[in-house]
Scaffold this motif. Structure first.
Motif, mmCIF file in Angstrom:
data_model
loop_
_atom_site.group_PDB
_atom_site.id
_atom_site.type_symbol
_atom_site.label_atom_id
_atom_site.label_comp_id
_atom_site.label_asym_id
_atom_site.label_seq_id
_atom_site.Cartn_x
_atom_site.Cartn_y
_atom_site.Cartn_z
ATOM 1 N N GLY A 11 5.703 4.250 5.512
ATOM 2 C CA GLY A 11 4.816 3.111 5.747
ATOM 3 C C GLY A 11 3.431 3.394 5.203
ATOM 4 N N GLY A 12 2.659 2.323 4.952
ATOM 5 C CA GLY A 12 1.312 2.506 4.407
ATOM 6 C C GLY A 12 1.348 3.294 3.117
ATOM 7 N N PRO A 43 -14.189 0.697 11.696
ATOM 8 C CA PRO A 43 -12.793 0.706 12.123
ATOM 9 C C PRO A 43 -11.861 0.082 11.091
ATOM 10 N N LEU A 44 -10.640 0.589 11.047
ATOM 11 C CA LEU A 44 -9.554 -0.009 10.273
ATOM 12 C C LEU A 44 -8.396 -0.243 11.225
ATOM 13 N N THR A 45 -7.713 -1.366 11.051
ATOM 14 C CA THR A 45 -6.658 -1.753 11.986
ATOM 15 C C THR A 45 -5.287 -1.514 11.381
ATOM 16 N N LYS A 46 -4.518 -0.661 12.025
ATOM 17 C CA LYS A 46 -3.138 -0.402 11.630
ATOM 18 C C LYS A 46 -2.249 -1.415 12.330
ATOM 19 N N THR A 47 -1.420 -2.136 11.568
ATOM 20 C CA THR A 47 -0.671 -3.270 12.106
ATOM 21 C C THR A 47 0.807 -2.977 12.336
ATOM 22 N N GLU A 48 1.306 -1.842 11.863
ATOM 23 C CA GLU A 48 2.722 -1.517 12.010
ATOM 24 C C GLU A 48 2.886 -0.092 12.516
ATOM 25 N N GLU A 49 3.937 0.114 13.295
ATOM 26 C CA GLU A 49 4.304 1.467 13.680
ATOM 27 C C GLU A 49 4.909 2.184 12.467
ATOM 28 N N PRO A 50 4.800 3.497 12.396
ATOM 29 C CA PRO A 50 5.433 4.209 11.281
ATOM 30 C C PRO A 50 6.937 3.990 11.258
ATOM 31 N N PRO A 213 6.070 0.828 -5.024
ATOM 32 C CA PRO A 213 4.746 0.523 -4.479
ATOM 33 C C PRO A 213 4.566 1.144 -3.090
ATOM 34 N N LEU A 214 3.403 1.701 -2.856
ATOM 35 C CA LEU A 214 2.964 2.153 -1.539
ATOM 36 C C LEU A 214 1.678 1.414 -1.199
ATOM 37 N N HIS A 215 1.226 1.577 0.075
ATOM 38 C CA HIS A 215 -0.097 1.060 0.458
ATOM 39 C C HIS A 215 -0.158 -0.459 0.326
ATOM 40 N N THR A 216 0.951 -1.151 0.572
ATOM 41 C CA THR A 216 0.972 -2.612 0.490
ATOM 42 C C THR A 216 1.163 -3.277 1.846
ATOM 43 N N ARG A 217 1.405 -2.490 2.894
ATOM 44 C CA ARG A 217 1.679 -3.067 4.201
ATOM 45 C C ARG A 217 1.271 -2.057 5.275
ATOM 46 N N GLY A 218 1.051 -2.568 6.481
ATOM 47 C CA GLY A 218 0.805 -1.686 7.610
ATOM 48 C C GLY A 218 -0.644 -1.577 8.045
ATOM 49 N N TRP A 219 -1.574 -2.103 7.234
ATOM 50 C CA TRP A 219 -2.992 -2.090 7.598
ATOM 51 C C TRP A 219 -3.593 -3.456 7.285
ATOM 52 N N GLU A 246 11.448 -0.769 2.357
ATOM 53 C CA GLU A 246 11.017 -1.056 3.708
ATOM 54 C C GLU A 246 10.703 0.266 4.413
ATOM 55 N N PRO A 247 9.803 0.261 5.395
ATOM 56 C CA PRO A 247 9.555 1.500 6.142
ATOM 57 C C PRO A 247 10.848 2.053 6.734
ATOM 58 N N GLY A 248 11.079 3.334 6.501
ATOM 59 C CA GLY A 248 12.300 3.992 6.947
ATOM 60 C C GLY A 248 13.371 4.082 5.888
ATOM 61 N N GLU A 249 13.237 3.328 4.792
ATOM 62 C CA GLU A 249 14.219 3.386 3.715
ATOM 63 C C GLU A 249 13.927 4.543 2.773
ATOM 64 N N SER A 250 14.979 4.956 2.064
ATOM 65 C CA SER A 250 14.803 5.976 1.040
ATOM 66 C C SER A 250 15.530 5.555 -0.224
ATOM 67 N N LEU A 251 15.109 6.134 -1.327
ATOM 68 C CA LEU A 251 15.654 5.838 -2.644
ATOM 69 C C LEU A 251 15.914 7.154 -3.353
#
Length: 273
Positions: A11-12, A43-50, A213-219, A246-251
């Motif tokens: 994530g993130g 402050p920065l707001t994290k919107t998703e759990e890892p 892509p990284l750093h596109t979601r979660g904040w 998606e967070p938790g996926e691997s390639l």
């Protein structure tokens, strides 16, 4: 040891790269959702759990830390992890702040991790002239004999730096692009990382055959999400190169690197094999 590359997305900006027998973690962010301060009053707001926990990740040979000064790239749990690992590669100023096993690299410096070369490459965290405000950042290139060449952009917003990397390193096989167009009140809201369109252009510049892509979601300050990236790559005729996890996926990208095959898994097991 194989020449396969496995990328597992937490994530993130956080992903685990398994290559050449090494396990490398980008910008670790494992704290829960909530408000995290980069500095008092910022402050920065994290919107998703890892999508993956520290326990899911397991042992790490090195952290590839683009910079330490912002919570969306190194949150409190990530900072604790950096204190545990054998090696953190980062900027020179970041290493002086972190201490411990952190090693600062100037642009184009190389560290050998077994058969894998890790090269620090330039990055710019915002518009020209931003350095005095956003601070020093770095990207990384991984390469080695019979291994893919992998670019990790870090928090870079500059296509000029991408062009410089392409000239010096040559085409890359895989690019992990921080592509969420992060925006804050700084610089009248100018993007601090690649926009979706800039990520597509970076793909062309680098000749990248695979883009994650990284750093596109979660904040909350990421202004362009996965759908924006998909649209930009489709408009550029580059959709076949794009792997949006998606967070938790691997390639898994499988060599030899002239004829790659891909394998996507829905979620990492609780213990990484």
């Amino acid at each position: 040891m194989t020449d396969d590359l496995r990328v597992s997305f937490a994530g993130g900006p956080t992903a685990l790269l398994e290559l050449a027998g090494k396990r490398l973690l980008t910008d670790p962010t494992f704290s829960p959702a909530g408000v995290h301060e980069s500095a008092p009053g910022r402050p920065l707001t994290k919107t998703e759990e890892p999508g993956l926990s520290r326990e899911d990740i397991g042992e790490v040979d090195a952290v590839l830390l683009s910079h330490d000064q912002h919570a969306d790239n190194l949150d409190p749990a990530g900072r604790a992890l950096v204190g545990e690992v054998l090696l953190t590669l980062t900027t020179r100023s970041g290493a002086s702040r972190l201490g411990g096993t952190a090693q600062g690299l100037p642009p184009w410096a190389m560290v050998a991790l077994g058969s894998l070369e890790v090269i620090a490459v330039p990055a710019q965290h915002g518009p020209p002239g931003c350095e005095s405000v956003t601070g020093e950042v770095t990207g990384f290139v991984l390469r080695g004999r019979d291994l893919p060449t992998v670019y990790v952009s870090g928090d870079n917003a500059s296509l000029d730096f991408v062009r410089a990397i392409a000239r010096r390193i040559g085409p890359v096989d895989v690019a992990l692009l921080f592509a969420g167009a992060a925006r804050t009140s700084l610089f009248d809201g100018a993007p601090l990382t690649l926009t979706s369109e800039a990520a597509a252009e970076a793909t062309r510049i680098l000749g990248a055959r695979h883009v994650i892509p990284l750093h596109t979601r979660g904040w909350a300050h990421f202004s362009e999400g996965p759908d924006s990236v998909r649209k930009a790559f489709a408009n550029a005729g580059l959709s076949e190169r794009l792997h949006m996890l998606e967070p938790g996926e691997s390639l898994v990208l499988t060599g030899p690197w002239k004829t790659q095959k891909t394998q996507k898994t829905q979620r990492m097991p609780r213990t990484v094999r």
